[in-house]
Design a protein around this motif. Structure first.
Motif, PDB file in Angstrom:
ATOM      1  N   LYS A   1       1.062  -1.704  -0.172  1.00  0.00           N
ATOM      2  CA  LYS A   1       0.210   0.105  -0.636  1.00  0.00           C
ATOM      3  C   LYS A   1       1.247   0.899   0.267  1.00  0.00           C
ATOM      4  O   LYS A   1       1.276   1.522   0.805  1.00  0.00           O
ATOM      5  N   LEU A   2       0.729   2.124  -1.178  1.00  0.00           N
ATOM      6  CA  LEU A   2       1.651   3.678  -0.709  1.00  0.00           C
ATOM      7  C   LEU A   2       0.367   4.335  -1.019  1.00  0.00           C
ATOM      8  O   LEU A   2      -0.558   4.877  -1.520  1.00  0.00           O
ATOM      9  N   GLU A   3       0.457   5.546  -0.316  1.00  0.00           N
ATOM     10  CA  GLU A   3       0.201   6.428   0.052  1.00  0.00           C
ATOM     11  C   GLU A   3       0.444   7.958   0.737  1.00  0.00           C
ATOM     12  O   GLU A   3       1.824   7.953   1.428  1.00  0.00           O
ATOM     13  N   ILE A   4       0.075   8.500  -0.535  1.00  0.00           N
ATOM     14  CA  ILE A   4       1.056  10.134  -1.056  1.00  0.00           C
ATOM     15  C   ILE A   4       0.030  11.235  -0.642  1.00  0.00           C
ATOM     16  O   ILE A   4      -1.039  11.372  -1.225  1.00  0.00           O
ATOM     17  N   ARG A   5       0.042  12.479   0.013  1.00  0.00           N
ATOM     18  CA  ARG A   5      -0.904  13.045   0.366  1.00  0.00           C
ATOM     19  C   ARG A   5       0.141  15.264   0.545  1.00  0.00           C
ATOM     20  O   ARG A   5       1.184  14.528   0.914  1.00  0.00           O
ATOM     21  N   CYS A   6       0.097  15.523  -0.858  1.00  0.00           N
ATOM     22  CA  CYS A   6       0.712  16.952   0.066  1.00  0.00           C
ATOM     23  C   CYS A   6      -0.047  17.764  -0.670  1.00  0.00           C
ATOM     24  O   CYS A   6      -0.979  17.849  -1.510  1.00  0.00           O
ATOM     25  N   ILE A   7       0.309  19.395  -0.817  1.00  0.00           N
ATOM     26  CA  ILE A   7       0.139  20.144  -1.063  1.00  0.00           C
ATOM     27  C   ILE A   7      -0.050  21.106  -2.181  1.00  0.00           C
ATOM     28  O   ILE A   7      -0.495  20.644  -3.450  1.00  0.00           O
ATOM     29  N   SER A   8       1.536  21.484  -2.314  1.00  0.00           N
ATOM     30  CA  SER A   8       2.293  21.988  -3.708  1.00  0.00           C
ATOM     31  C   SER A   8       3.019  21.470  -4.062  1.00  0.00           C
ATOM     32  O   SER A   8       4.441  21.767  -5.202  1.00  0.00           O
ATOM     33  N   GLY A   9       3.535  20.011  -3.409  1.00  0.00           N
ATOM     34  CA  GLY A   9       4.971  19.428  -3.717  1.00  0.00           C
ATOM     35  C   GLY A   9       4.809  18.173  -4.945  1.00  0.00           C
ATOM     36  O   GLY A   9       2.991  17.836  -5.368  1.00  0.00           O
ATOM     37  N   CYS A  10       5.201  18.001  -5.664  1.00  0.00           N
ATOM     38  CA  CYS A  10       5.419  16.882  -7.073  1.00  0.00           C
ATOM     39  C   CYS A  10       5.428  15.800  -6.380  1.00  0.00           C
ATOM     40  O   CYS A  10       6.149  15.809  -5.271  1.00  0.00           O
ATOM     41  N   VAL A  11       5.442  14.754  -7.191  1.00  0.00           N
ATOM     42  CA  VAL A  11       4.663  13.276  -6.910  1.00  0.00           C
ATOM     43  C   VAL A  11       5.459  12.763  -7.887  1.00  0.00           C
ATOM     44  O   VAL A  11       5.322  13.271  -9.211  1.00  0.00           O
ATOM     45  N   SER A  12       6.731  12.191  -7.745  1.00  0.00           N
ATOM     46  CA  SER A  12       7.784  11.248  -9.053  1.00  0.00           C
ATOM     47  C   SER A  12       7.671   9.816  -8.409  1.00  0.00           C
ATOM     48  O   SER A  12       8.877   9.460  -7.319  1.00  0.00           O
ATOM     49  N   LEU A  13       7.257   8.590  -8.932  1.00  0.00           N
ATOM     50  CA  LEU A  13       7.176   7.417  -9.062  1.00  0.00           C
ATOM     51  C   LEU A  13       8.236   6.578 -10.294  1.00  0.00           C
ATOM     52  O   LEU A  13       7.821   7.197 -11.098  1.00  0.00           O
ATOM     53  N   LYS A  14       8.674   5.665  -9.835  1.00  0.00           N
ATOM     54  CA  LYS A  14       9.884   5.533 -11.139  1.00  0.00           C
ATOM     55  C   LYS A  14      10.548   4.177 -11.002  1.00  0.00           C
ATOM     56  O   LYS A  14      11.270   3.545  -9.851  1.00  0.00           O
ATOM     57  N   GLU A  15       9.811   2.661 -11.638  1.00  0.00           N
ATOM     58  CA  GLU A  15      10.123   1.611 -12.580  1.00  0.00           C
ATOM     59  C   GLU A  15       9.867   0.587 -10.603  1.00  0.00           C
ATOM     60  O   GLU A  15      10.455   0.793 -10.216  1.00  0.00           O
ATOM     61  N   GLY A  16       9.089   0.946 -10.486  1.00  0.00           N
ATOM     62  CA  GLY A  16       8.732   0.288  -9.057  1.00  0.00           C
ATOM     63  C   GLY A  16       7.593  -0.565  -9.096  1.00  0.00           C
ATOM     64  O   GLY A  16       6.493  -1.160 -10.172  1.00  0.00           O
ATOM     65  N   SER A  17       7.014  -1.236  -7.971  1.00  0.00           N
ATOM     66  CA  SER A  17       5.649  -2.150  -8.207  1.00  0.00           C
ATOM     67  C   SER A  17       5.366  -1.766  -6.763  1.00  0.00           C
ATOM     68  O   SER A  17       5.798  -1.775  -5.602  1.00  0.00           O
ATOM     69  N   PHE A  18       3.466  -1.795  -6.986  1.00  0.00           N
ATOM     70  CA  PHE A  18       2.792  -2.040  -5.127  1.00  0.00           C
ATOM     71  C   PHE A  18       1.835  -2.502  -6.161  1.00  0.00           C
ATOM     72  O   PHE A  18       0.877  -2.217  -6.918  1.00  0.00           O
ATOM     73  N   SER A  19       0.645  -2.840  -4.868  1.00  0.00           N
ATOM     74  CA  SER A  19      -0.591  -3.502  -5.046  1.00  0.00           C
ATOM     75  C   SER A  19      -1.286  -2.183  -5.126  1.00  0.00           C
ATOM     76  O   SER A  19      -2.865  -2.560  -6.239  1.00  0.00           O
ATOM     77  N   GLU A  20      -1.718  -1.652  -3.806  1.00  0.00           N
ATOM     78  CA  GLU A  20      -2.801  -0.140  -3.899  1.00  0.00           C
ATOM     79  C   GLU A  20      -2.090   1.268  -4.002  1.00  0.00           C
ATOM     80  O   GLU A  20      -1.105   1.447  -3.315  1.00  0.00           O
ATOM     81  N   ALA A  21      -2.124   1.906  -4.616  1.00  0.00           N
ATOM     82  CA  ALA A  21      -2.036   3.514  -4.505  1.00  0.00           C
ATOM     83  C   ALA A  21      -2.877   4.070  -4.345  1.00  0.00           C
ATOM     84  O   ALA A  21      -3.502   4.132  -5.069  1.00  0.00           O
ATOM     85  N   VAL A  22      -2.932   5.363  -3.696  1.00  0.00           N
ATOM     86  CA  VAL A  22      -3.912   6.917  -3.146  1.00  0.00           C
ATOM     87  C   VAL A  22      -2.400   7.835  -3.444  1.00  0.00           C
ATOM     88  O   VAL A  22      -1.615   8.258  -2.114  1.00  0.00           O
TER      89      VAL A  22
END
Length: 330
Positions: free
Chosen positions: A158-179
């Motif tokens: 499970k991946l959960e990311i919450r931000c206001i003005s920051g940028c989000v970058s995901l690269k070359e990985g694996s997850f089952s659920e993401a929010v």
């Protein structure tokens, strides 16, 4: 003066979580096989403060708390500018494998590399989070203006990311659920294993770009007010409420995107021919209206009953009136 000091703290077998509390210290984390905490910190301050310094470590059952500075450091002022007399500039920290690593920081950057952990939880105001390599079960990141970058991290449940003005970058990985929730920061997912179960992205004005490592088997649900959605040759611009399309006859994964003005782009890495495929967009609203038409056609409900039903389903007065007028004209 500036200097580097090393510290070693033995852990107990029942410690399951280590929580690091920091204001501005940049932290670099690694995991190792020892059941102990190893730290190397760079300090700046008066000689007496540096020589006397030692992190504060407290054990509370299965939780260990680590404070770099538990009380506010004495400050000095030059021409109206205030400087802290003592600072913990950065720290390189080895934590036991298999634990939950929790970091609570204000402005310090957090880097986590090649770890094997049960979970990672990071809360920061303006500091950036960078996770590279390794394996971890659950990852949770909350920032105000700090960026979140995660690359080559495998086996996330499970991946959960919450931000206001920051940028989000995901690269070359694996997850089952993401929010992923972002207000104005952009979201970029590049080369992620498409065999996840569910991915939810929600933004206000932030854009989302997703490049899969291979053609995904997706059910894509999306809603925007003024954003643009692009998938292959198909482009939807402007208001798109509860639209949906599949990339496969029997999709294995669900991707949900909601935004006010942010754009969404989906592509397949190194599969230019496949991205030209024409995916048909269907509306959940259209499917619902088809069901309502069938009910009216079979005289199972009156216009008034249909109107009340549509209100409970969230349709506006204008939408209901237009729908009923169109049915009267048939």
């Amino acid at each position: 003066m500036k200097t580097t000091k090393s510290f070693h703290f033995e852990s107990t077998p029942n410690v399951r979580e280590i929580i690091f509390h920091s204001i501005s210290t940049d932290m670099n984390f690694l995991s190792w096989n020892e059941n102990a905490l190893d730290m190397e910190v760079e300090l700046s301050g008066f000689k007496s403060e540096v020589e006397e310094y030692k992190p504060i470590v407290e054990n509370h059952g299965d939780v260990m708390d680590v404070f770099f500075l538990k009380k506010k450091a004495f400050s000095i002022s030059f021409f109206g500018t205030v400087f802290p007399s003592f600072r913990v500039l950065n720290a390189t920290i080895k934590v036991p494998k298999g634990i939950t690593l929790t970091v609570k920081s204000t402005s310090g950057d957090v880097r986590i590399s090649d770890v094997s952990l049960k979970a990672i939880r990071v809360t920061s105001v303006s500091g950036d989070l960078n996770i590279t390599g390794g394996k971890c079960g659950d990852v949770e990141a909350k920032t105000t203006s700090g960026d979140v970058k995660i690359s080559e991290l495998a086996d996330m449940k499970k991946l959960e990311i919450r931000c206001i003005s920051g940028c989000v970058s995901l690269k070359e990985g694996s997850f089952s659920e993401a929010v992923i929730h972002s207000v104005s920061g952009n979201v970029k997912i590049d080369g992620i294993d498409p065999s996840f179960e569910r991915l939810n992205i929600k933004t206000i004005s932030g854009d989302a770009k997703i490049f899969f490592s291979s053609k995904p088997s997706l059910q894509v649900d999306f809603s925007t007010v003024s954003g643009k959605v692009k998938m292959g040759e198909r482009v939807i611009e402007g208001k798109a409420k509860n639209l949906s399309f599949n990339t496969d006859k029997n999709p294995a994964s669900i991707f949900n995107f909601k935004s006010v003005s942010g754009d969404l782009e989906i592509a397949f890495e190194d599969h230019d021919d496949e991205t030209k495929e024409d995916f048909g967009f269907t509306s959940k609203n259209d499917e619902t209206k088809t069901m309502l038409r069938d009910i009216m056609k079979e005289r199972k409900a009156t216009k008034e009953e249909i109107s009340e039903l549509m209100k409970t389903m969230g349709y506006s007065e204008e939408e209901i009136e237009k729908f009923l007028d169109e049915e009267d004209e048939k």
